[in-house]
Design a protein around this motif. Sequence first.
Motif, mmCIF file in Angstrom:
data_model
loop_
_atom_site.group_PDB
_atom_site.id
_atom_site.type_symbol
_atom_site.label_atom_id
_atom_site.label_comp_id
_atom_site.label_asym_id
_atom_site.label_seq_id
_atom_site.Cartn_x
_atom_site.Cartn_y
_atom_site.Cartn_z
ATOM 1 N N GLU A 38 0.485 6.758 -6.644
ATOM 2 C CA GLU A 38 -0.633 7.727 -6.644
ATOM 3 C C GLU A 38 -0.090 9.170 -6.702
ATOM 4 O O GLU A 38 -0.590 10.002 -7.466
ATOM 5 C CB GLU A 38 -1.432 7.487 -5.364
ATOM 6 C CG GLU A 38 -2.662 8.314 -5.143
ATOM 7 C CD GLU A 38 -3.303 7.903 -3.800
ATOM 8 O OE1 GLU A 38 -3.856 6.795 -3.727
ATOM 9 O OE2 GLU A 38 -3.234 8.679 -2.842
ATOM 10 N N TYR A 39 0.954 9.449 -5.902
ATOM 11 C CA TYR A 39 1.538 10.803 -5.900
ATOM 12 C C TYR A 39 2.037 11.153 -7.308
ATOM 13 O O TYR A 39 1.816 12.248 -7.810
ATOM 14 C CB TYR A 39 2.746 10.880 -4.964
ATOM 15 C CG TYR A 39 2.478 10.992 -3.485
ATOM 16 C CD1 TYR A 39 1.442 10.312 -2.865
ATOM 17 C CD2 TYR A 39 3.320 11.759 -2.683
ATOM 18 C CE1 TYR A 39 1.249 10.397 -1.497
ATOM 19 C CE2 TYR A 39 3.125 11.856 -1.317
ATOM 20 C CZ TYR A 39 2.090 11.164 -0.728
ATOM 21 O OH TYR A 39 1.914 11.248 0.625
ATOM 22 N N LYS A 79 0.840 -1.220 0.000
ATOM 23 C CA LYS A 79 0.000 0.000 0.000
ATOM 24 C C LYS A 79 0.869 1.262 0.000
ATOM 25 O O LYS A 79 0.527 2.269 -0.638
ATOM 26 C CB LYS A 79 -0.954 -0.014 1.200
ATOM 27 C CG LYS A 79 -1.850 1.236 1.291
ATOM 28 C CD LYS A 79 -2.710 1.394 0.058
ATOM 29 C CE LYS A 79 -3.736 2.491 0.019
ATOM 30 N NZ LYS A 79 -3.661 3.669 0.783
HETATM 31 O O1 LIG Z 1 -4.271 6.135 1.126
HETATM 32 C C1 LIG Z 1 -4.962 7.005 0.631
HETATM 33 C C2 LIG Z 1 -5.408 6.929 -0.774
HETATM 34 O O2 LIG Z 1 -4.894 5.802 -1.410
HETATM 35 C C3 LIG Z 1 -5.339 8.162 1.499
HETATM 36 O O3 LIG Z 1 -6.234 9.041 0.868
HETATM 37 C C4 LIG Z 1 -4.105 8.863 1.959
HETATM 38 O O4 LIG Z 1 -4.487 9.863 2.897
HETATM 39 C C5 LIG Z 1 -3.341 9.477 0.784
HETATM 40 O O5 LIG Z 1 -2.070 9.860 1.174
HETATM 41 P P1 LIG Z 1 -1.710 11.409 1.432
HETATM 42 O O6 LIG Z 1 -2.621 11.862 2.579
HETATM 43 O O7 LIG Z 1 -0.274 11.437 1.770
HETATM 44 O O8 LIG Z 1 -2.053 12.139 0.147
#
Ligand SMILES: O=C(CO)[C@H](O)[C@H](O)COP(=O)(O)O
Length: 299
Positions: A176-177, A169
């Motif tokens: 995702e970032y 995860k």
């Molecule tokens: O796990 C998540 C999505 O997959 C959560 O929304 C998480 O908060 C995202 O990470 P960050 O707060 O660092 O943007």
Amino acid sequence: MQLGVIGLGRMGQIVVDRTLQAGHDVVAFDLEPEAVATAADAGARPADSIADLADRLGEEKRIWLMVPAGEAVDATLEELEAHLDSDDIVVDGGNSYFEDSVRRAERCPAAYLDCGTSGGPAGAELGFSLMVGGPEWAYEEVTPVFDAVATGPAGHEHMGPAGSGHYVKMVHNGVEYALMQTYGEGFELLHEGRYDLDLENVASVWNNGAVIRSWLLELCEEAFREEGSDLGDVADRIEGGSTGTWTVQEGLEQEVPLPLIYTALSERFGSRADDGRFSRRLANRLRYGFGRHEVQRRD
Ligand SMILES: O=C(CO)[C@H](O)[C@H](O)COP(=O)(O)O
Ligand SMILES: NC(=O)C1=CN([C@@H]2O[C@H](COP(=O)(O)OP(=O)(O)OC[C@H]3O[C@@H](n4cnc5c(N)ncnc54)[C@H](O)[C@@H]3O)[C@@H](O)[C@H]2O)C=CC1
């Protein structure tokens, strides 16, 4: 089956709802009585403390934690400890650091599953994607609940030993970032570029058959629809960052280059400077130093 859920915020309430909808029983606890009342309205049995939750679950407790990562997980486990034995199972569905999960798995009297959860509150309708680490027997045992909380049987997988679920995860969040950053850059160029484009239309057409279609791109489409092509008053500031930081640290430790994820994380940190980025201000001044280019001054 019967599930105890501790932590009934944006994500925990969804775990409760989906588990109930699949015909299981839920006992619910949160520090906020209002959150417990909401879960009770949905059909869960309310608990007024962790000890009460443990009592209500009886023998062979299956407990899902959906509290904020860090101290809240340790505090909850500390309170639960006296009520657990080796037949019991605890699932941590939050975004815990994987090394914390390894440590907790070693100390917890119950079998401990670290469960990376993806989909977010907005993905509740479809169900989540669950990446689970820990003992295989415990994963098999909790599978009816995973089937309910995930998109279905294909929405959860056993990754490996303790820590592996949260490790996967963590990397997911790094990806995702970087995806958010690259969509952001593309749309910024379209917004600043040569044509007066409706970015909702661009996102929409890309979402229909284009190579780069995705759920994040659907969320870009939604953002342009709701905020406008120029994003209205949405601020230049990105919060969060813990999971991205862990991903980059792990890349350094494993000597795996992660330039895109690192850049996306840096952009977040950079967005938070109250007074503008110092490095950009210095570069502005240095251009005068060597080239006598006009210094851009604040209003
Ligand atoms: O796990 C998540 C999505 O997959 C959560 O929304 C998480 O908060 C995202 O990470 P960050 O707060 O660092 O943007
Ligand atoms: N929101 C998201 O998009 C996603 C969140 N996660 C993770 O899921 C976990 C929960 O996130 P959210 O539901 O978004 O947070 P939230 O802030 O909406 O809910 C957390 C809940 O836990 C309760 N709580 C805190 N400490 C507690 C304790 N000691 N005992 C009992 N209850 C306690 C709070 O009162 C609150 O109701 C976090 O680890 C988060 O990183 C994972 C994937 C996506």
